[in-house]
Write an enzyme that holds these catalytic residues in place. Structure first.
Site, PDB file in Angstrom:
ATOM      1  N   GLU A  38       0.879  -1.158   0.000  1.00 31.32           N
ATOM      2  CA  GLU A  38       0.000   0.000   0.000  1.00 31.32           C
ATOM      3  C   GLU A  38       0.921   1.213   0.000  1.00 31.32           C
ATOM      4  O   GLU A  38       1.785   1.324   0.880  1.00 31.32           O
ATOM      5  CB  GLU A  38      -0.858  -0.035   1.267  1.00 31.32           C
ATOM      6  CG  GLU A  38      -1.946   0.996   1.278  1.00 31.32           C
ATOM      7  CD  GLU A  38      -2.806   0.915   2.539  1.00 31.32           C
ATOM      8  OE1 GLU A  38      -3.514   1.894   2.801  1.00 31.32           O
ATOM      9  OE2 GLU A  38      -2.753  -0.093   3.270  1.00 31.32           O
ATOM     10  N   ARG A 262       4.510 -12.482  10.261  1.00 30.56           N
ATOM     11  CA  ARG A 262       5.198 -11.215  10.035  1.00 30.56           C
ATOM     12  C   ARG A 262       6.614 -11.295  10.590  1.00 30.56           C
ATOM     13  O   ARG A 262       6.857 -11.947  11.592  1.00 30.56           O
ATOM     14  CB  ARG A 262       4.511 -10.068  10.797  1.00 30.56           C
ATOM     15  CG  ARG A 262       3.116  -9.794  10.414  1.00 30.56           C
ATOM     16  CD  ARG A 262       2.564  -8.666  11.287  1.00 30.56           C
ATOM     17  NE  ARG A 262       3.025  -7.378  10.809  1.00 30.56           N
ATOM     18  CZ  ARG A 262       2.475  -6.751   9.768  1.00 30.56           C
ATOM     19  NH1 ARG A 262       1.474  -7.283   9.109  1.00 30.56           N
ATOM     20  NH2 ARG A 262       2.932  -5.578   9.382  1.00 30.56           N
ATOM     21  N   LYS A 272       4.252   0.920   9.627  1.00 29.35           N
ATOM     22  CA  LYS A 272       4.393   2.213   8.970  1.00 29.35           C
ATOM     23  C   LYS A 272       3.794   3.329   9.817  1.00 29.35           C
ATOM     24  O   LYS A 272       4.300   4.442   9.834  1.00 29.35           O
ATOM     25  CB  LYS A 272       3.710   2.169   7.594  1.00 29.35           C
ATOM     26  CG  LYS A 272       4.578   1.487   6.551  1.00 29.35           C
ATOM     27  CD  LYS A 272       3.907   1.449   5.200  1.00 29.35           C
ATOM     28  CE  LYS A 272       2.929   0.319   5.131  1.00 29.35           C
ATOM     29  NZ  LYS A 272       2.447   0.009   3.777  1.00 29.35           N
TER      30      LYS A 272
HETATM   31  P1  ATP Z   1       2.516  -1.974   8.070  1.00 32.35           P
HETATM   32  O1  ATP Z   1       1.781  -2.678   9.160  1.00 32.35           O
HETATM   33  O2  ATP Z   1       3.947  -1.720   8.359  1.00 32.35           O
HETATM   34  O3  ATP Z   1       1.806  -0.757   7.595  1.00 32.35           O
HETATM   35  P2  ATP Z   1       1.382  -3.386   5.918  1.00 32.35           P
HETATM   36  O4  ATP Z   1       1.170  -4.840   5.985  1.00 32.35           O
HETATM   37  O5  ATP Z   1       0.203  -2.522   6.088  1.00 32.35           O
HETATM   38  O6  ATP Z   1       2.565  -3.011   6.883  1.00 32.35           O
HETATM   39  P3  ATP Z   1       1.591  -3.249   3.118  1.00 32.35           P
HETATM   40  O7  ATP Z   1       2.131  -2.157   2.280  1.00 32.35           O
HETATM   41  O8  ATP Z   1       0.130  -3.482   3.100  1.00 32.35           O
HETATM   42  O9  ATP Z   1       2.073  -2.987   4.588  1.00 32.35           O
HETATM   43  O10 ATP Z   1       2.381  -4.596   2.858  1.00 32.35           O
HETATM   44  C1  ATP Z   1       2.871  -5.038   1.619  1.00 32.35           C
HETATM   45  C2  ATP Z   1       3.274  -6.469   1.759  1.00 32.35           C
HETATM   46  O11 ATP Z   1       4.329  -6.592   2.699  1.00 32.35           O
HETATM   47  C3  ATP Z   1       2.122  -7.316   2.271  1.00 32.35           C
HETATM   48  O12 ATP Z   1       2.063  -8.501   1.507  1.00 32.35           O
HETATM   49  C4  ATP Z   1       2.481  -7.592   3.691  1.00 32.35           C
HETATM   50  O13 ATP Z   1       1.992  -8.824   4.090  1.00 32.35           O
HETATM   51  C5  ATP Z   1       4.007  -7.550   3.675  1.00 32.35           C
HETATM   52  N1  ATP Z   1       4.522  -7.144   4.982  1.00 32.35           N
HETATM   53  C6  ATP Z   1       4.314  -5.982   5.619  1.00 32.35           C
HETATM   54  N2  ATP Z   1       4.911  -5.977   6.832  1.00 32.35           N
HETATM   55  C7  ATP Z   1       5.518  -7.178   6.960  1.00 32.35           C
HETATM   56  C8  ATP Z   1       6.298  -7.798   8.001  1.00 32.35           C
HETATM   57  N3  ATP Z   1       6.569  -7.176   9.149  1.00 32.35           N
HETATM   58  N4  ATP Z   1       6.767  -9.037   7.769  1.00 32.35           N
HETATM   59  C9  ATP Z   1       6.507  -9.665   6.619  1.00 32.35           C
HETATM   60  N5  ATP Z   1       5.785  -9.153   5.622  1.00 32.35           N
HETATM   61  C10 ATP Z   1       5.280  -7.922   5.782  1.00 32.35           C
HETATM   62 MG    MG Z   2      -1.516  -2.569   4.911  1.00 34.12          MG
END
Ligand code: ATP
Ligand code: MG
Length: 558
Positions: A38, A262, A272
């Site tokens: 995202e 994660r 984020k």
């Molecule tokens: P955050 O919680 O940091 O905002 P998010 O999951 O909302 O992270 P996205 O941009 O939606 O961030 O994630 C893009 C991809 O990265 C998704 O497939 C997500 O599952 C993966 N991802 C994000 N954070 C992690 C993490 N800590 N470990 C493994 N994969 C992750």
């Molecule tokens: Mg997200």
């Protein structure tokens, strides 16, 4: 070769097992994965894990990976983030096959919604979000059907069309799937598929005022792209049932969702939202402040893509959440830098040494750039009768096992001569200001005929040839292992000593031509890289990592 062997020895992770089975069964001929960020922040080490996993799998099994920006939520997304995400993926060493935006599929998704309505599987609800929540039930009690649930197909088509055309204000109507308000999985209790949001979108402008919810966009986008293995993190396990239901009812390409834990790293936070707070509240200098766990920060700090990939490979993936020791990441960084970093001599806290019997004035000595790399070459270093050594490398009254310099004692100056300390000069307050030494002319490195053996070797620079620079030494950004799980605000646990700036260090002159893409080992000091804050008026170096893992918890942690 040894790399290959190491890789072979690693056992398959559960996703590799699934994929190998799928390929063996002929379920797929090759695989397609996607990385779906995202664009609402910079990528961090958790994303790096997901990138290495998705791109790594398609590379290993002959397939490809798409980059898909999940931009279904128009208020938080910014173009700046899109660019940084692409830079980071490329820097990590991966290239996507197709670049997509979930918003590219808005027309198709709208058609899918119409299909569901026509099948009697979706309806327009006039309830407010509070009313919907109140009718949802609890995990132990069934929910209640909405009074709008049994609208006719014609009425639903008409209302949905009017939602799209902008007739209704935000929050007045939603499109919901018609599944089962008593379902044991709460997400299957008539989930909302579309909401009204009169907002400008960075890709589609003002074309849309209804936007699909995550659950109605993600699986469908996977399916449109014919993604075979859609990999996400564990919090999406309960969504899988809805993912499968929608694909089945729409009769579209059957992508499948798989979940892994994660990645959490010790001594930092990785959401984020939290990282954004650190930036906006100025606890750090920006998203790429070298103390941040973002990919851009690690790049600026001097981490290499190889070491991050190696780290992801070594840790592997898990089905249960845990905290990965940041020490392992630092180990991988050290291991790679040891192979590639150019050795340089830099004195942080200078003590002047005058060599009283050195009459030549000056000469150059030769030193290897990297003893680990036979092709690394060497460089010339000016030597003269006035040098700086590190203040801590001298002791007036040393303990027994002190092999550095002391009155009457001998040491080797790296790549140069053996010197002996004869006299200690002090100022009025008794501070040592200078050492008077003599050198052994026959002891020149590479041509030592002196027959003298000394235990200590010190780094040094010639006073009149030295270049000055600023160095920035980083420690962990948080004082505790898991700041996110501590009581109170995670920011209460910020380490106040995470940045130490040394305004002027003295460097051998070859560093005057330091380059951004080069990595250096400052002998006995750590690994360093040139920071982007460097300018014509001054060089700034970041310490990427120390030479050894000498980190200990702060006293306050007990
Ligand atoms: P955050 O919680 O940091 O905002 P998010 O999951 O909302 O992270 P996205 O941009 O939606 O961030 O994630 C893009 C991809 O990265 C998704 O497939 C997500 O599952 C993966 N991802 C994000 N954070 C992690 C993490 N800590 N470990 C493994 N994969 C992750
Ligand atoms: Mg997200």
């Amino acid at each position: 070769m040894s790399e290959e062997v190491k890789k072979e020895e690693r056992s398959l992770n559960f996703l590799e097992e699934i994929i190998e089975e799928d390929l063996k069964n002929g379920r797929y001929k090759s695989i397609v994965t996607r990385f779906p960020p995202e664009p609402n922040g910079y990528l961090h080490m958790g994303h790096a894990t997901s990138i290495c996993l998705n791109f790594g799998l398609s590379k290993k099994y002959g397939g490809y990976t798409n980059l898909r920006f999940d931009d279904t939520n128009p208020t938080t997304e910014e173009i700046e983030y899109v660019e940084s995400i692409k830079d980071d993926i490329r820097w990590l060493g991966f290239e996507w096959k197709n670049e997509h935006y979930a918003s590219d599929y808005f027309d198709q998704l709208y058609e899918y919604a119409v299909t569901l309505i026509k099948k009697g599987l979706a309806y327009v609800d006039d309830s407010t979000s509070e009313e919907i929540a109140a009718m949802k039930g609890t995990p132990t009690e069934p929910g209640k059907n909405s009074p709008y649930r049994d609208r006719s197909v014609e009425e639903n088509l008409n209302l949905f069309e009017r939602m799209k055309s902008g007739e209704f204000p935000d929050g007045t109507h939603t499109l919901r799937a018609k599944i089962d308000m008593a379902h044991t999985n709460m997400l299957m209790r008539d989930p909302v598929l579309y909401r009204i949001k009169h907002a400008h979108h960075h890709q589609t402008g003002d074309k849309w005022c209804i936007y699909p919810m995550y659950d109605f966009a993600h699986g469908q986008s996977d399916s449109i792209e014919q993604v075979t293995h859609s990999i996400c993190t564990l919090e999406f396990v309960p969504h899988r049932e809805l993912y499968d239901w929608l694909i089945e009812k729409l009769e579209i390409y059957p992508s499948h969702q798989y979940e892994f834990a994660r990645r959490n790293l010790s001594y930092t936070v990785m959401s984020k939202r939290k990282l954004l707070q650190l930036v906006t509240e100025r606890h750090v200098a920006g998203w790429d402040d070298p103390r941040m766990p973002t990919i851009s920060a690690m790049r600026r700090r001097g981490y290499t893509p190889d070491s991050i990939r190696e780290f992801c490979d070594r840790v592997g993936i898990a089905k249960r959440e845990n905290l990965t020791d940041v020490g392992l990441l630092e180990f991988c960084v050290r291991e790679h830098l040891n192979k590639i970093a150019l050795r340089r001599m830099v004195v942080f806290d200078p003590l002047k040494v005058v060599i009283t019997n050195y009459t030549a004035g000056e000469e150059t000595v030769v030193s290897e750039n990297n003893p680990e790399d036979p092709d690394g070459g060497s460089r010339e270093i000016p030597f003269s009768n006035e040098l700086y050594i590190e203040r801590e490398d001298f002791m007036e009254n040393p303990p027994k096992k002190f092999f550095r310099l002391a009155p009457g004692k001998m040491v080797r100056l790296k790549s140069a001569y053996i010197v002996q300390c004869n006299e200690v000069i002090k100022d009025m307050e008794g501070n040592i200001t200078e050492l008077r030494c003599t050198y052994i002319p026959e002891s020149r490195s590479h041509n030592d005929t002196s027959g003298i053996n000394v235990k200590g070797t010190l780094h040094w620079v010639s006073v009149k040839h030295a270049a000055t620079a600023e160095v920035r030494l980083y420690d962990r950004l948080f004082k505790v292992e898991d700041p996110g799980s501590e009581e109170g605000d995670f920011k209460d646990y910020i380490n106040p000593e995470s940045l130490q700036v040394v305004k002027a260090v003295y460097a051998e002159p070859s560093l005057k031509s330091a380059k951004f893409d080069e990595r250096y080992q400052f002998l006995r000091k750590g690994y360093f890289t040139l920071d982007k804050d460097s300018s014509a008026s001054g060089m700034v170096f970041n310490r990427t990592v120390t030479l050894k893992d000498s980190w200990k918890p702060l006293a306050s942690k007990g």
